[in-house]
Write an enzyme that holds these catalytic residues in place. Structure first.
Site, PDB file in Angstrom:
ATOM      1  N   CYS A  97      17.623   5.128  -4.116  1.00  0.00           N
ATOM      2  CA  CYS A  97      17.233   5.699  -5.415  1.00  0.00           C
ATOM      3  C   CYS A  97      18.291   6.654  -5.967  1.00  0.00           C
ATOM      4  O   CYS A  97      18.640   6.600  -7.149  1.00  0.00           O
ATOM      5  CB  CYS A  97      15.892   6.410  -5.294  1.00  0.00           C
ATOM      6  SG  CYS A  97      15.696   7.338  -3.791  1.00  0.00           S
ATOM      7  N   LYS A 109      24.921   6.844   2.321  1.00  0.00           N
ATOM      8  CA  LYS A 109      24.449   5.751   1.445  1.00  0.00           C
ATOM      9  C   LYS A 109      25.058   5.927   0.055  1.00  0.00           C
ATOM     10  O   LYS A 109      25.544   4.978  -0.560  1.00  0.00           O
ATOM     11  CB  LYS A 109      22.914   5.776   1.344  1.00  0.00           C
ATOM     12  CG  LYS A 109      22.195   5.224   2.557  1.00  0.00           C
ATOM     13  CD  LYS A 109      20.688   5.433   2.450  1.00  0.00           C
ATOM     14  CE  LYS A 109      19.973   5.008   3.734  1.00  0.00           C
ATOM     15  NZ  LYS A 109      18.540   5.390   3.737  1.00  0.00           N
ATOM     16  N   HIS A 128      14.222  12.589  -8.975  1.00  0.00           N
ATOM     17  CA  HIS A 128      15.418  13.119  -8.310  1.00  0.00           C
ATOM     18  C   HIS A 128      16.373  13.661  -9.373  1.00  0.00           C
ATOM     19  O   HIS A 128      16.550  13.034 -10.426  1.00  0.00           O
ATOM     20  CB  HIS A 128      16.154  12.014  -7.548  1.00  0.00           C
ATOM     21  CG  HIS A 128      15.497  11.546  -6.287  1.00  0.00           C
ATOM     22  ND1 HIS A 128      14.388  12.147  -5.714  1.00  0.00           N
ATOM     23  CD2 HIS A 128      15.805  10.491  -5.480  1.00  0.00           C
ATOM     24  CE1 HIS A 128      14.043  11.501  -4.617  1.00  0.00           C
ATOM     25  NE2 HIS A 128      14.875  10.496  -4.442  1.00  0.00           N
ATOM     26  N   VAL A 171       6.137   2.944  -3.166  1.00  0.00           N
ATOM     27  CA  VAL A 171       6.994   2.035  -3.947  1.00  0.00           C
ATOM     28  C   VAL A 171       6.280   0.702  -4.181  1.00  0.00           C
ATOM     29  O   VAL A 171       6.328   0.146  -5.284  1.00  0.00           O
ATOM     30  CB  VAL A 171       8.354   1.827  -3.251  1.00  0.00           C
ATOM     31  CG1 VAL A 171       9.174   0.751  -3.969  1.00  0.00           C
ATOM     32  CG2 VAL A 171       9.145   3.131  -3.193  1.00  0.00           C
ATOM     33  N   ASN A 230      12.430   8.543  -9.162  1.00  0.00           N
ATOM     34  CA  ASN A 230      12.971   7.886  -7.961  1.00  0.00           C
ATOM     35  C   ASN A 230      12.103   6.725  -7.475  1.00  0.00           C
ATOM     36  O   ASN A 230      12.562   5.844  -6.753  1.00  0.00           O
ATOM     37  CB  ASN A 230      13.117   8.906  -6.829  1.00  0.00           C
ATOM     38  CG  ASN A 230      11.819   9.639  -6.544  1.00  0.00           C
ATOM     39  OD1 ASN A 230      11.344  10.398  -7.376  1.00  0.00           O
ATOM     40  ND2 ASN A 230      11.233   9.417  -5.377  1.00  0.00           N
ATOM     41  N   ARG A 279      21.986  -3.620   2.581  1.00  0.00           N
ATOM     42  CA  ARG A 279      22.759  -3.155   1.425  1.00  0.00           C
ATOM     43  C   ARG A 279      24.272  -3.309   1.602  1.00  0.00           C
ATOM     44  O   ARG A 279      24.959  -3.698   0.647  1.00  0.00           O
ATOM     45  CB  ARG A 279      22.455  -1.682   1.135  1.00  0.00           C
ATOM     46  CG  ARG A 279      21.069  -1.462   0.559  1.00  0.00           C
ATOM     47  CD  ARG A 279      20.790   0.000   0.322  1.00  0.00           C
ATOM     48  NE  ARG A 279      19.410   0.226  -0.133  1.00  0.00           N
ATOM     49  CZ  ARG A 279      18.768   1.364   0.015  1.00  0.00           C
ATOM     50  NH1 ARG A 279      19.370   2.416   0.571  1.00  0.00           N
ATOM     51  NH2 ARG A 279      17.522   1.494  -0.388  1.00  0.00           N
ATOM     52  N   GLY A 281      10.247  10.462  -2.421  1.00  0.00           N
ATOM     53  CA  GLY A 281      11.259   9.587  -1.824  1.00  0.00           C
ATOM     54  C   GLY A 281      10.990   9.322  -0.353  1.00  0.00           C
ATOM     55  O   GLY A 281      11.400   8.293   0.187  1.00  0.00           O
ATOM     56  N   THR A 323       0.831  -1.226   0.000  1.00  0.00           N
ATOM     57  CA  THR A 323       0.000   0.000   0.000  1.00  0.00           C
ATOM     58  C   THR A 323       0.856   1.263   0.000  1.00  0.00           C
ATOM     59  O   THR A 323       0.343   2.370  -0.012  1.00  0.00           O
ATOM     60  CB  THR A 323      -0.913   0.011   1.247  1.00  0.00           C
ATOM     61  OG1 THR A 323      -0.063  -0.146   2.400  1.00  0.00           O
ATOM     62  CG2 THR A 323      -1.919  -1.128   1.197  1.00  0.00           C
TER      63      THR A 323
HETATM   64  C1  2RA Z   1      14.602   9.504  -0.187  1.00  0.00           C
HETATM   65  N1  2RA Z   1      16.352   8.076  -1.053  1.00  0.00           N
HETATM   66  O1  2RA Z   1      14.616  10.068  -1.277  1.00  0.00           O
HETATM   67  C2  2RA Z   1      15.439   8.263   0.059  1.00  0.00           C
HETATM   68  C3  2RA Z   1      14.595   7.040   0.287  1.00  0.00           C
HETATM   69  N2  2RA Z   1      13.780   6.755  -0.817  1.00  0.00           N
HETATM   70  O2  2RA Z   1      13.926   9.877   0.781  1.00  0.00           O
END
Ligand code: 2RA
Length: 337
Positions: A130, A214, A242, A14, A315, A99, A161, A11
């Protein structure tokens, strides 16, 4: 052969996109199971026009599942991926939990598809962040040609995001402000409407945020190279897509023309680089697409072998859902029996 697929976090922004990607890419789905929190259980979603009732995620949710696509936050992944693997499923996880685990491949199909073979170690494949995915898709052909030594990246990240609540917050704040009312901040520490927030995730000891680290760490793992990476990640009042300003220093020179040639034929890349005619990547063009758009290519004349690029991608699609489904496609094509 048909494959039984679970979507965990069905739900969410993503999760919903994962379902759409499975449908539009005609993934050979046998049974599909939508899993979410107790709060969402009972909701009725669809798969290929047929109703699917959302079930509460439990440790017994994975009986008969071949592939479990996770996008329900780190805590859910940490708690439930092992149960899914125990039940015989391969997990493709969109959270950051696994990851950097050396026993878990971190995969962008256009960059390091060969590492999917390592899924057998833990039964888990990690989907990168992303902002990392779109950058390595664009940099891979340049790295293969000229060996990237250093990356300096600044990002301009859409509120999607963060998730559905952030999309609603931006809408609500814009509406309120246009009506002369105060903007309420519940998702972000400050107002996001008509503002930029140089904070995504929490701050670490070294003054960087989790999002920035990250990008540093995931890029080195995916590219399998000791590249120097430094990042500044910023939330901007955009809904989807993004954008990233990327500066690279390479071992040998890449001219603008050579870079355009390499990117034009690179997998997953669309060159959008004709600035004289107003052609350059923008979130409004990338949203809804699976490609990574690259433009504003120009030499960095301040160093010997430097290049600047502007990289934009959706994204939620390539940055998360599409990348995960592409991994699943390689998995059933080359590994699962
Ligand atoms: C964001 N990359 O854009 C992080 C998690 N999706 O908030």
């Amino acid at each position: 052969k048909l494959w039984n697929v679970a979507v965990v976090g069905a739900t969410g922004a993503v999760g919903a996109q994962m379902i759409e990607c499975l449908e539009e890419r005609n993934f050979p789905v046998g049974k599909v199971r939508y899993l979410a929190s107790a709060r969402s259980a009972g909701e009725i979603l669809e798969f290929k026009g047929k109703p699917v009732v959302v079930e509460e995620l439990t440790h017994d949710s994975f009986e008969g599942i071949d592939i479990a696509l996770f996008s329900a936050g780190g805590e859910r992944s940490r708690e439930f991926c092992p149960s899914a693997v125990q039940a015989g499923a391969v997990c493709i996880d969109n959270s950051s939990v696994w990851r950097m685990d050396p026993e878990v491949p971190l995969v962008v199909p256009e960059v390091n598809p060969h590492t999917i073979a390592q899924y057998t170690t833990k039964g888990i494949i990690a989907n990168p962040n992303c902002s990392t995915i779109q950058m390595v898709v664009a940099l891979k052909p340049l790295h293969d040609y000229a060996t990237i030594k250093r990356i300096v990246v600044s990002t301009y990240q859409a509120v999607s995001g963060t998730g559905k609540k952030a999309i609603e917050e931006l809408h609500d704040q814009i509406r309120a402000m246009l009506q002369g009312k105060p903007a309420e901040c519940t998702v972000y520490p400050h107002r996001i409407a008509f503002n930029c927030l140089p904070q995504i995730d929490s701050f670490k000891e070294n003054g960087y945020t989790g999002e920035e680290m990250k990008m540093v760490n995931e890029t080195r793992k995916i590219m399998e190279a000791e590249i120097g990476v430094t990042a500044t990640t910023v939330r901007v009042p955009v809904f989807y897509g993004h954008s990233e300003s990327v500066n690279i220093e390479t071992g040998r020179k890449i001219t603008v023309d050579r870079a355009r040639e390499l990117l034009k034929s690179a997998p997953g890349v669309e060159l959008a680089d004709d600035p004289a005619n107003g052609v350059y990547p923008m979130p409004i063009d990338a949203a809804g697409q699976d490609l990574t758009f690259v433009g504003r290519i120009r030499e960095d004349e301040s160093i010997e072998n430097g290049l600047n690029l502007w990289i934009v991608a959706d994204n939620i699609r390539k940055g998360a859902a599409t990348n995960a489904v592409q991994i699943a496609e390689i998995l059933i094509e080359n590994y699962l029996k």
